[in-house]
Design a protein around this motif. Sequence first.
Motif, PDB file in Angstrom:
ATOM      1  N   UNK A   1      34.571   0.725  -3.481  1.00 59.51           N
ATOM      2  CA  UNK A   1      35.646   1.638  -3.099  1.00 59.51           C
ATOM      3  C   UNK A   1      36.917   0.908  -2.662  1.00 59.51           C
ATOM      4  N   UNK A   2      36.746  -0.224  -1.995  1.00 64.19           N
ATOM      5  CA  UNK A   2      37.919  -0.944  -1.514  1.00 64.19           C
ATOM      6  C   UNK A   2      38.770  -1.442  -2.676  1.00 64.19           C
TER       7      UNK A   2
ATOM      8  N   UNK B   1      39.459  11.646  -0.122  1.00 67.05           N
ATOM      9  CA  UNK B   1      39.358  10.190  -0.238  1.00 67.05           C
ATOM     10  C   UNK B   1      38.435   9.635   0.850  1.00 67.05           C
TER      11      UNK B   1
ATOM     12  N   UNK C   1      38.747  -0.309  -5.775  1.00 68.30           N
ATOM     13  CA  UNK C   1      39.326   0.845  -6.491  1.00 68.30           C
ATOM     14  C   UNK C   1      40.582   1.322  -5.781  1.00 68.30           C
ATOM     15  N   UNK C   2      40.502   1.440  -4.452  1.00 65.45           N
ATOM     16  CA  UNK C   2      41.650   1.907  -3.680  1.00 65.45           C
ATOM     17  C   UNK C   2      42.809   0.931  -3.816  1.00 65.45           C
TER      18      UNK C   2
ATOM     19  N   UNK D   1      30.525   6.384  -0.835  1.00 60.46           N
ATOM     20  CA  UNK D   1      30.233   5.250  -1.718  1.00 60.46           C
ATOM     21  C   UNK D   1      29.954   3.979  -0.918  1.00 60.46           C
TER      22      UNK D   1
ATOM     23  N   UNK E   1      34.859  10.460   0.014  1.00 60.30           N
ATOM     24  CA  UNK E   1      34.398   9.639  -1.109  1.00 60.30           C
ATOM     25  C   UNK E   1      34.170   8.208  -0.651  1.00 60.30           C
ATOM     26  N   UNK E   2      35.108   7.693   0.147  1.00 58.92           N
ATOM     27  CA  UNK E   2      35.021   6.300   0.577  1.00 58.92           C
ATOM     28  C   UNK E   2      33.767   6.072   1.414  1.00 58.92           C
TER      29      UNK E   2
ATOM     30  N   UNK F   1      49.807   2.178  -8.884  1.00 60.48           N
ATOM     31  CA  UNK F   1      50.796   3.264  -8.902  1.00 60.48           C
ATOM     32  C   UNK F   1      52.148   2.769  -8.400  1.00 60.48           C
TER      33      UNK F   1
END
Lengths: 79, 262
Positions: free
Chosen positions: A7-8, B250, A10-11, B257, B253-254, A18
């Motif tokens: 997740x890190x 978010x 991906x974020x 996961x 989800x964070x 972007x």
Amino acid sequence: VTISRDPLSSSFFTVTGFHGLHVCAGVLLFVLLLGWSFIQKKSDRSIPTGSVVSVSLYWHFVDIVWIAVFAIVYLWGTR
Amino acid sequence: MSDFFRNSWDWDLSKIIGCAALVLIYGVWTRFKPLRSALFYLSGVTALFLSLASPLDALGDEYLFSAHMLQHFILLMVVPLLLILGLPEAPVRALLRIGWIKRTEEALSQPVFAWMLANSILWGWHLPSLYVFAVRNEGVHIFQHLTFLISSTIFWWPILAPTEESRLVSWDGFVYLFTAALSNMALGIVFTFVNEPLFSPYVAPEDSWKILSVIRNQFHLDPVADQKLGGILMWVLGSSVFLGVFLFHYGRWYSATELEGT
């Protein structure tokens, strides 16, 4: 490190990705303005100030967002 | 003007009965437990009642597009959110064990369907012809507000539902919210940048409350300025809610996961 690792990551890649797209769009707009102003200069005209003001407003939106992105990713993230 | 704010409250019976029924059914169903959910739910019903019965309604019906946009914002993005957040998980789960309710819920919360439904309702009702039609006919107007409430409840369900298996889990939720935010933004942008009045009732209001001169001269809201203000309200308030829900999704989800990974 790839975007799908955790997740890190991906974020991180989504946020910086972007932001990078917005920066690219800004640079492209500046190049277009520059080209347009040269074309206009040839025929002794200038480009409307409104277009320059709009693009610079957009650019400042991008750089203000950069402060937030930098703070979150690099200052807050490494704490 | 202060007379207007005092006297234009609309204690219409259908609004009172509707809101009372929402509270009554909820009370019997959940016994207001847990309290946290009940508070969300009750503030949702309060927001609903205030948006429909307060002077905002009279202002939006007759004088100001911007007031009407504020009302639509409350109906689309405040009320359904609070009502859904106010549903406690256990009773909803019990309801979803009933076959036909489960099947209906599954059909309605298909993300593509929910997205298309909510956005066509949003855009459709803001087409000038349909908008004016609703403002001029009370029955149509009530129907409009009901479709707003129902379609936006369906829209927010796949993100905020109390039962986990009804929710979009990861990237699909982000795409769902992001594209809907863009759609809402686009509509706001249209009203912000158009330089001519699109909605005839606001150009020459009947002025039954005698406040038109105050609006025009003291607040400097001519029809175009008012329309732009409405567009900006839709754009900024709407985007803020989308951003908030996006971050909420978010966070969920964070942490989900993260747990999965360790």
